[in-house]
Design a protein around this motif. Structure first.
Motif, PDB file in Angstrom:
ATOM      1  N   TYR A 169      -4.274   4.870   3.309  1.00  0.00           N
ATOM      2  CA  TYR A 169      -3.334   4.306   2.443  1.00  0.00           C
ATOM      3  C   TYR A 169      -3.686   3.717   1.171  1.00  0.00           C
TER       4      TYR A 169
ATOM      5  N   TYR B 111       1.096  -1.357   0.304  1.00  0.00           N
ATOM      6  CA  TYR B 111      -0.147  -0.136   0.050  1.00  0.00           C
ATOM      7  C   TYR B 111       0.960   1.364   0.121  1.00  0.00           C
ATOM      8  N   CYS B 112       0.319   2.079  -0.699  1.00  0.00           N
ATOM      9  CA  CYS B 112       1.027   3.309  -0.561  1.00  0.00           C
ATOM     10  C   CYS B 112       0.188   4.836   0.018  1.00  0.00           C
ATOM     11  N   ARG B 113       1.235   5.565   1.001  1.00  0.00           N
ATOM     12  CA  ARG B 113       0.880   6.954   1.298  1.00  0.00           C
ATOM     13  C   ARG B 113       1.029   8.159  -0.018  1.00  0.00           C
TER      14      ARG B 113
END
Length: 146
Positions: free
Chosen positions: A38, A29-31
């Motif tokens: 996320y 997951y990306c932030r």
């Protein structure tokens, strides 16, 4: 908010690519730099780009992934207002699954950090959409729960 699934639609309607990716058994997951939540890697398709190219580009730009296997899963749509769809009209995207083997340094675009989770993180950018997409992957035996 309603999420629907399709086997196929006219390619010109596909605006988004979303990639649920795993690395060493965990979800990637990306932030985003502007958020505290996320999301799965993904984003808008650019002019002249195939939806598959968009998925690969977004996977690299948002995670730094350089070695992976990626496969299309299905077409989905979202009806209802979201951060990226102010009209609330039905918008279409393609869902992908990727198994990542190697990353390089995270490109300096809009992503602040990449994290790995055993399950869905509690702080999701799209809490009414991402769990539905993940469930679709699990229902079709692309990935096992947990």
């Amino acid at each position: 908010m309603e999420v629907k699934f399709y086997h196929q639609i006219d390619d010109t309607l596909l605006k988004f690519a979303v990639v649920f990716a795993r690395y060493q058994g965990k979800w990637v997951y990306c932030r985003h730099k502007d958020r505290d939540t996320y999301e799965a890697p993904g984003g808008h398709r650019e002019l002249g780009e195939s939806i598959e190219m968009a998925a690969k580009r977004e996977l690299y730009e948002e995670t730094g992934a350089v070695e992976y296997d990626i496969k299309p899963i299905c077409v989905y749509s979202v009806e209802g207002k979201t951060r990226v769809n102010e009209s609330g009209d039905e918008s279409f995207g393609k869902l992908f699954y990727a198994e990542i083997y190697r990353f390089e340094e995270l490109p300096g675009y809009e992503i602040e950090e990449v994290r790995f989770f055993k399950d869905l993180p509690q702080e999701l950018t799209y809490p009414l959409i991402q769990p539905v997409l993940l469930k679709k992957l699990q229902e079709n035996n692309y990935v096992k729960e947990g």
